[in-house]
Design a protein around this motif. Sequence first.
Motif, mmCIF file in Angstrom:
data_model
loop_
_atom_site.group_PDB
_atom_site.id
_atom_site.type_symbol
_atom_site.label_atom_id
_atom_site.label_comp_id
_atom_site.label_asym_id
_atom_site.label_seq_id
_atom_site.Cartn_x
_atom_site.Cartn_y
_atom_site.Cartn_z
ATOM 1 N N TRP A 33 -7.158 -4.995 1.844
ATOM 2 C CA TRP A 33 -5.975 -4.879 0.991
ATOM 3 C C TRP A 33 -5.501 -6.247 0.509
ATOM 4 C CZ3 TRP A 33 -1.459 -7.333 2.260
ATOM 5 C CH2 TRP A 33 -1.275 -7.708 3.590
ATOM 6 N N LYS A 34 -5.752 -7.281 1.312
ATOM 7 C CA LYS A 34 -5.298 -8.614 0.924
ATOM 8 C C LYS A 34 -6.054 -9.113 -0.302
ATOM 9 C CE LYS A 34 -3.944 -9.987 5.604
ATOM 10 N NZ LYS A 34 -4.175 -10.937 6.722
ATOM 11 N N GLU A 35 -7.391 -8.938 -0.310
ATOM 12 C CA GLU A 35 -8.184 -9.367 -1.465
ATOM 13 C C GLU A 35 -7.826 -8.557 -2.712
ATOM 14 O OE1 GLU A 35 -10.284 -11.019 1.966
ATOM 15 O OE2 GLU A 35 -9.716 -8.952 1.530
ATOM 16 N N LEU A 36 -7.593 -7.254 -2.523
ATOM 17 C CA LEU A 36 -7.221 -6.415 -3.659
ATOM 18 C C LEU A 36 -5.878 -6.861 -4.236
ATOM 19 C CD1 LEU A 36 -7.786 -3.961 -5.453
ATOM 20 C CD2 LEU A 36 -6.647 -2.536 -3.731
ATOM 21 N N LYS A 37 -4.944 -7.159 -3.361
ATOM 22 C CA LYS A 37 -3.624 -7.602 -3.806
ATOM 23 C C LYS A 37 -3.713 -8.930 -4.552
ATOM 24 C CE LYS A 37 1.092 -8.367 -2.140
ATOM 25 N NZ LYS A 37 2.000 -8.303 -0.964
ATOM 26 N N GLU A 38 -4.509 -9.856 -4.028
ATOM 27 C CA GLU A 38 -4.662 -11.159 -4.675
ATOM 28 C C GLU A 38 -5.324 -11.021 -6.041
ATOM 29 O OE1 GLU A 38 -6.835 -13.480 -1.891
ATOM 30 O OE2 GLU A 38 -5.143 -13.731 -0.504
ATOM 31 N N LEU A 39 -6.298 -10.116 -6.136
ATOM 32 C CA LEU A 39 -6.995 -9.899 -7.403
ATOM 33 C C LEU A 39 -6.036 -9.391 -8.476
ATOM 34 C CD1 LEU A 39 -9.714 -9.593 -9.020
ATOM 35 C CD2 LEU A 39 -9.743 -7.231 -8.175
ATOM 36 N N LEU A 40 -5.259 -8.368 -8.135
ATOM 37 C CA LEU A 40 -4.393 -7.729 -9.115
ATOM 38 C C LEU A 40 -3.107 -8.508 -9.377
ATOM 39 C CD1 LEU A 40 -4.813 -4.006 -8.025
ATOM 40 C CD2 LEU A 40 -6.007 -5.239 -9.829
ATOM 41 N N ALA A 41 -2.815 -9.477 -8.520
ATOM 42 C CA ALA A 41 -1.606 -10.286 -8.707
ATOM 43 C C ALA A 41 -1.659 -11.093 -10.001
ATOM 44 C CB ALA A 41 -1.409 -11.216 -7.515
ATOM 45 N N GLU A 42 -2.847 -11.204 -10.592
ATOM 46 C CA GLU A 42 -2.969 -11.890 -11.882
ATOM 47 C C GLU A 42 -2.161 -11.173 -12.961
ATOM 48 O OE1 GLU A 42 -7.013 -12.347 -13.042
ATOM 49 O OE2 GLU A 42 -7.702 -12.948 -11.055
ATOM 50 N N CYS A 43 -1.916 -9.879 -12.756
ATOM 51 C CA CYS A 43 -1.245 -9.065 -13.775
ATOM 52 C C CYS A 43 0.248 -8.903 -13.525
ATOM 53 C CB CYS A 43 -1.894 -7.684 -13.837
ATOM 54 S SG CYS A 43 -3.654 -7.746 -14.216
ATOM 55 N N GLY A 44 0.709 -9.309 -12.362
ATOM 56 C CA GLY A 44 2.117 -9.163 -12.029
ATOM 57 C C GLY A 44 2.305 -9.035 -10.532
ATOM 58 N N GLU A 45 3.543 -8.929 -10.117
ATOM 59 C CA GLU A 45 3.840 -8.866 -8.687
ATOM 60 C C GLU A 45 3.388 -7.534 -8.088
ATOM 61 O OE1 GLU A 45 7.601 -9.182 -5.557
ATOM 62 O OE2 GLU A 45 7.924 -9.474 -7.712
ATOM 63 N N VAL A 46 2.558 -7.621 -7.058
ATOM 64 C CA VAL A 46 2.059 -6.430 -6.368
ATOM 65 C C VAL A 46 2.936 -6.182 -5.150
ATOM 66 C CG1 VAL A 46 0.107 -5.359 -5.197
ATOM 67 C CG2 VAL A 46 -0.287 -6.882 -7.143
ATOM 68 N N GLU A 47 3.585 -5.034 -5.139
ATOM 69 C CA GLU A 47 4.482 -4.685 -4.040
ATOM 70 C C GLU A 47 3.710 -4.280 -2.798
ATOM 71 O OE1 GLU A 47 7.027 -0.900 -3.971
ATOM 72 O OE2 GLU A 47 8.415 -2.441 -4.674
ATOM 73 N N ARG A 48 2.593 -3.576 -3.025
ATOM 74 C CA ARG A 48 1.786 -3.109 -1.901
ATOM 75 C C ARG A 48 0.380 -2.773 -2.375
ATOM 76 N NH1 ARG A 48 2.977 1.946 2.263
ATOM 77 N NH2 ARG A 48 0.988 1.821 3.355
ATOM 78 N N ALA A 49 -0.599 -3.047 -1.528
ATOM 79 C CA ALA A 49 -1.983 -2.696 -1.845
ATOM 80 C C ALA A 49 -2.626 -2.081 -0.607
ATOM 81 C CB ALA A 49 -2.768 -3.925 -2.292
ATOM 82 N N ASP A 50 -3.487 -1.107 -0.827
ATOM 83 C CA ASP A 50 -4.193 -0.442 0.270
ATOM 84 C C ASP A 50 -5.643 -0.210 -0.121
ATOM 85 O OD1 ASP A 50 -2.134 0.462 2.427
ATOM 86 O OD2 ASP A 50 -1.184 0.997 0.535
ATOM 87 N N VAL A 51 -6.551 -0.408 0.830
ATOM 88 C CA VAL A 51 -7.955 -0.051 0.650
ATOM 89 C C VAL A 51 -8.256 1.062 1.645
ATOM 90 C CG1 VAL A 51 -10.343 -0.807 0.904
ATOM 91 C CG2 VAL A 51 -8.678 -2.308 -0.191
ATOM 92 N N MET A 52 -8.736 2.192 1.151
ATOM 93 C CA MET A 52 -8.983 3.339 2.011
ATOM 94 C C MET A 52 -10.221 3.105 2.885
ATOM 95 S SD MET A 52 -6.427 4.940 1.075
ATOM 96 C CE MET A 52 -5.301 4.897 -0.332
ATOM 97 N N THR A 53 -10.108 3.488 4.137
ATOM 98 C CA THR A 53 -11.204 3.285 5.079
ATOM 99 C C THR A 53 -11.575 4.582 5.780
ATOM 100 O OG1 THR A 53 -9.634 2.651 6.819
ATOM 101 C CG2 THR A 53 -10.595 0.876 5.500
#
Length: 222
Positions: free
Chosen positions: A157-177
């Motif tokens: 979730w951390k890498e996903l959040k960092e990736l999408l943060a380019e577009c704006g503030e990410v409140e929460r990110a989750d990667v399903m496992t």
Amino acid sequence: MEGTMAAEGQNGGDDGMMRIGKRCYVSNLAWKTSWQDLKDKFRECGQVVYANVTRGDDGRSKGWGIVEFETPDEAIAAVNTLNGTDLGGRRIAVREDREDRDVKQFVEGEEGAAAAPRARSTRGRGRGRGRGPRAPIEGEPSGFQVCVQGIPWKYTWKELKELLAECGEVERADVMTAPDGRSKGWGTARFTTKEAANAAIEQFHGSSLEGRTLTVFLDKKA
């Protein structure tokens, strides 16, 4: 003891014990409580790797948040010891974060975008007490959360959040496992604005990331 939480994978029989992941859902927060206040409070129970207080469009707290620990045992300790305790002058409610373990059903956000796998209810199956998809929170706005398919397998979730943060503030990110902890290759990200969510779709949908093609669309169920 009745009501005591057990880590997922432990005491899986019909012993009346609930299962829990690494995350806790915390409600009845004082409006002034910040993510740092939440993190400081929950440090009593272990290593906090993520803490967030959910806020509306106007920046005001919605009165609830998420805390993620390093291990499930620390999350268990938080539920068992901090539920009903005081934080900022209010008695907080602490329980397992069902979204940490459940996969919600997603719908197509735009023409040609494949729908994410439908979550199957595990209610009544196996040895544990499974749960079906989490129902959307009534009144929660739509258009802020996106579903992302084709995520590199090693992404958290951390890498996903960092990736999408380019577009704006990410409140929460989750990667399903999966139950064994391995990524299912898709996840969700919730932005603080609809504009940021739309920007993520425009920028990343159809793009290539470490040899995989991303599919990004609005999660209309969130």
